[in-house]
Design an enzyme around this catalytic site. Structure first.
Site, mmCIF file in Angstrom:
data_model
loop_
_atom_site.group_PDB
_atom_site.id
_atom_site.type_symbol
_atom_site.label_atom_id
_atom_site.label_comp_id
_atom_site.label_asym_id
_atom_site.label_seq_id
_atom_site.Cartn_x
_atom_site.Cartn_y
_atom_site.Cartn_z
ATOM 1 N N SER A 133 -45.289 26.006 3.973
ATOM 2 C CA SER A 133 -46.042 27.306 3.786
ATOM 3 C C SER A 133 -45.944 27.801 2.470
ATOM 4 O O SER A 133 -45.436 27.844 1.906
ATOM 5 C CB SER A 133 -45.579 28.129 4.932
ATOM 6 O OG SER A 133 -45.965 29.494 4.903
ATOM 7 N N TYR A 146 -38.603 33.694 8.107
ATOM 8 C CA TYR A 146 -39.545 32.524 8.028
ATOM 9 C C TYR A 146 -39.601 31.946 6.426
ATOM 10 O O TYR A 146 -39.552 30.581 6.371
ATOM 11 C CB TYR A 146 -40.851 32.833 8.546
ATOM 12 C CG TYR A 146 -41.868 31.882 8.617
ATOM 13 C CD1 TYR A 146 -41.769 30.535 9.125
ATOM 14 C CD2 TYR A 146 -43.161 31.863 7.906
ATOM 15 C CE1 TYR A 146 -42.721 29.629 9.272
ATOM 16 C CE2 TYR A 146 -44.065 31.225 7.887
ATOM 17 C CZ TYR A 146 -43.919 29.978 8.722
ATOM 18 O OH TYR A 146 -44.852 28.957 8.588
#
Length: 274
Positions: A133, A146
């Site tokens: 990501s 995250y």
């Protein structure tokens, strides 16, 4: 000879689009998910071979990898796509939730990688593509857990790339920014379950404002756009180490080089306007 790919997290979004993209390139595709009903149409309608696979379960990983090697004799590519986002300020996220996040996003890819590497090394050929990501390169307030899991995946991928190079195995990262998928729905569910301290309402408001924009938010990309880079990374003789996907991911590449004092000011401005 037709090439074979194992893809995790194919229930929706990037994983499902990636399975279809490999099929379009005439690969034999093993599409997996924790719930087999989620990938049933990929098998019945699209022609994938489907399997139940929970990346946190050692037995599942061994069973699926053994099945593919028995049926195909090879795994040409592993796509580690399964993952989710644990949102919330660091103080509000319990340690158990951090463990769960790393179990899926870090230990899961590690399990799969260890399982497929012996066969790839024997053939001196293979590709591993880890879906990361933009926050794997640039930590985002309110998504520290995250971001941390994706930072860890990126570090492991960088090390692995040079460990297996001599065996003819390539290793790449695909780093999308926002993607038009249901991914944020689980992130919201995870955040809603937090016991909020009351100290970080501004960050919760920021995410509420972001989610209200919905699909098609500025800078977002389609899952098919991400899938295209995954297939490119798997197919190239000399793939890039990283594939940032979309304007947000490319901007993150630049912003991460700023001094911390400047990037902190950027986040201060963001809070001002939320």
């Amino acid at each position: 000879m037709e090439r074979t790919v194992l893809i995790t997290g194919c229930s929706s979004g990037i994983g499902r689009a990636t399975a279809k993209a490999f099929l379009d390139e005439e690969w034999t595709v093993y599409a997996t998910a924790r719930n087999p009903a989620d990938v049933e149409t990929l098998g019945d309608r699209d022609g994938c071979r489907i399997a139940t696979l929970d990346v946190t379960d050692d037995g599942d990983v061994e069973r699926v990898v053994d099945r593919i090697l028995d049926e195909e004799g090879r795994i040409d590519c592993l796509v580690n796509n399964a993952g989710y986002s644990q949102r919330g300020p660091i103080e509000d996220v319990p340690t158990e939730a951090v463990r769960d996040q790393f179990e899926t996003n870090v230990y899961g890819p590690h399990r799969l990688t260890r399982a497929v590497l012996p066969a790839m090394r024997r053939r001196e050929n293979g590709a591993i593509v880890n879906v990361s990501s933009a926050v794997g390169r640039l930590a985002v307030p309110g998504e520290g857990v995250y971001s941390g899991s994706k930072h860890a995946l990126e570090a492991m991928t960088d090390a692995l790339r040079n460990e297996v190079r001599e065996y003819g195995i390539t290793v790449s990262l695909v780093e999308p920014g926002p993607v038009d998928t249901p991914f944020a729905e689980r992130a919201d569910d995870e955040m809603d379950e937090l016991d909020r301290s009351g100290a970080y309402d501004a960050f919760y408001d920021m995410y509420d404002d972001y989610d209200s924009i919905g699909a098609g938010a500025p800078g977002s990309v389609t899952p098919e756009r991400v899938a295209s880079d995954v297939v490119n990374a798997a197919s190239a003789t000399k793939p890039a180490a990283r594939y940032p996907v979309g304007p947000v991911a490319r901007a993150a590449e630049l912003v991460r080089h700023l001094p911390a004092s400047l990037s902190d000011k950027v986040w201060g401005l963001v809070r001002t306007f939320t």
